[in-house]
Design a protein around this motif. Sequence first.
Motif, PDB file in Angstrom:
ATOM      1  N   LEU A  91      74.692 -21.362  -6.061  1.00  0.00           N
ATOM      2  CA  LEU A  91      73.816 -20.196  -5.943  1.00  0.00           C
ATOM      3  C   LEU A  91      73.579 -19.540  -7.308  1.00  0.00           C
ATOM      4  CD1 LEU A  91      74.793 -18.348  -2.652  1.00  0.00           C
ATOM      5  CD2 LEU A  91      72.674 -19.554  -3.220  1.00  0.00           C
ATOM      6  N   GLY A  92      74.674 -19.449  -8.049  1.00  0.00           N
ATOM      7  CA  GLY A  92      74.572 -18.845  -9.390  1.00  0.00           C
ATOM      8  C   GLY A  92      73.597 -19.604 -10.258  1.00  0.00           C
ATOM      9  N   THR A  93      73.753 -20.924 -10.262  1.00  0.00           N
ATOM     10  CA  THR A  93      72.861 -21.745 -11.078  1.00  0.00           C
ATOM     11  C   THR A  93      71.419 -21.584 -10.627  1.00  0.00           C
ATOM     12  OG1 THR A  93      74.659 -23.327 -10.945  1.00  0.00           O
ATOM     13  CG2 THR A  93      72.673 -24.030 -12.103  1.00  0.00           C
ATOM     14  N   LEU A  94      71.262 -21.636  -9.277  1.00  0.00           N
ATOM     15  CA  LEU A  94      69.906 -21.514  -8.741  1.00  0.00           C
ATOM     16  C   LEU A  94      69.261 -20.197  -9.157  1.00  0.00           C
ATOM     17  CD1 LEU A  94      69.802 -22.952  -5.120  1.00  0.00           C
ATOM     18  CD2 LEU A  94      68.442 -23.602  -7.108  1.00  0.00           C
ATOM     19  N   ARG A 129      65.551 -17.061 -12.257  1.00  0.00           N
ATOM     20  CA  ARG A 129      65.301 -15.970 -13.172  1.00  0.00           C
ATOM     21  C   ARG A 129      64.578 -16.484 -14.422  1.00  0.00           C
ATOM     22  NH1 ARG A 129      70.449 -13.377 -13.816  1.00  0.00           N
ATOM     23  NH2 ARG A 129      70.621 -14.468 -15.797  1.00  0.00           N
ATOM     24  N   LYS A 130      65.080 -17.606 -14.902  1.00  0.00           N
ATOM     25  CA  LYS A 130      64.487 -18.214 -16.089  1.00  0.00           C
ATOM     26  C   LYS A 130      63.008 -18.528 -15.832  1.00  0.00           C
ATOM     27  CE  LYS A 130      65.149 -19.882 -20.170  1.00  0.00           C
ATOM     28  NZ  LYS A 130      65.295 -18.850 -21.159  1.00  0.00           N
ATOM     29  N   ARG A 161      57.397 -17.437 -16.688  1.00  0.00           N
ATOM     30  CA  ARG A 161      56.033 -17.312 -16.170  1.00  0.00           C
ATOM     31  C   ARG A 161      55.445 -15.942 -16.454  1.00  0.00           C
ATOM     32  NH1 ARG A 161      54.100 -21.496 -13.271  1.00  0.00           N
ATOM     33  NH2 ARG A 161      55.682 -22.984 -12.643  1.00  0.00           N
ATOM     34  N   ILE A 162      56.223 -14.908 -16.206  1.00  0.00           N
ATOM     35  CA  ILE A 162      55.715 -13.556 -16.467  1.00  0.00           C
ATOM     36  C   ILE A 162      55.475 -13.363 -17.957  1.00  0.00           C
ATOM     37  CG2 ILE A 162      56.249 -11.100 -16.354  1.00  0.00           C
ATOM     38  CD1 ILE A 162      57.613 -11.568 -13.768  1.00  0.00           C
ATOM     39  N   GLY A 163      56.394 -13.919 -18.743  1.00  0.00           N
ATOM     40  CA  GLY A 163      56.264 -13.776 -20.191  1.00  0.00           C
ATOM     41  C   GLY A 163      54.991 -14.389 -20.726  1.00  0.00           C
TER      42      GLY A 163
END
Lengths: 257, 114
Positions: free
Chosen positions: A20-23, A28-29, A34-36
């Motif tokens: 879950l953490g990795t996902l 987030r990345k 994409r937003i960036g």
Amino acid sequence: VSANLAIVVAFVMLAVTMILGTLSAMCRKEIETRIGRIPYALIRLAAARLPREACDDVALEWRAELDFIVRDTDGLPITRLLRGMRYAMGLLRVPPGTARELSGIDETVTGGYRPPTVCHVAGINFRQLEYWARIGLIEPSVCAALGSGSQWLYSFRDILVLKLVKRLLDVGISLQQIWAAVQHLRDRASEDFAQVSLMSDGVSVYECTSAYEVVDLLASRQGLFGIKLDGLWQEVAGQLAELPAIRLPKQDHPGDA
Amino acid sequence: LNVQDVRMTLTVARILREFLSDPSEARYGYDLMQATGFPSGKLYPSLAKLVGAGWLLREEEQIDPAREGRPARRLYRLSDDGIEAARCELAVLSRQISPPGPRLARLPAEGYGT
């Protein structure tokens, strides 16, 4: 047995947490990236509206500023991103009329365009060009200014007006009406030029400098069509950017000092 | 002066004022946006106008993009003639738009006759 089960459960939970953490990190990345990209896309969009000659240079400047805003100004990432977004949105709101100033095409430069170039851009043939010069509708203003009769050179503004004349002729306006419109435009300063729309009902030509005037005209007449000089300007600038201009040595005007 | 006329709008005047606070300093676009409070869409056309007329010089930042990991930014600085023209124009403008002073009581007309 229960101890073994506890170990297995603990192990599974650990694995699930890690996955879950990795996902979530990946998500987030992904979202971040994409937003960036959005402000950069906006800048590309804003720069694309400029004539090609200036497009790259201006886009580079804006990108460099955006890079700085997004990375090096203070504040948290989202604050910086919003700041960058606002920067890019502002550039999109540069009205097309002023966008041409950024293009660096300077109509006051001494020099001009030769008839073949002029005909090509204005979409007319040489006989028309020559005829209009002879009757005094539009004369090559650069050569007239320099007093050299051997070479005809048309200024940016001449070409703009030629293109306008061609448009008006195409829709069946009489040369007499066009003449009046051209004379009228001649007295206008370049800054105001972009705000003008020429409207016509097929018989007469009207000049409108605001949307209200256009609406008024539309309300009172039928079958109107209009040409925005601003758009025509962009068109001419875009075409000329790829064509050769004859540059003349800059002359010193004794009175200017 | 070897500069062309620029239509003196309040936007242009505000930008010139910012440059005149230290005429020798080159400024970034974003820097100017913050100092003047103008949005980018308002600032850049005016800067371009001033560059076109020879008041401002546009330079590239002297860095190695590969080493810094970012592209070189552009800087704007007043040209020598631009400094003089800007001072002159701002002085004229400030005279034109400064509020009128308080009305002075009229002095007795002695000695002021025409």
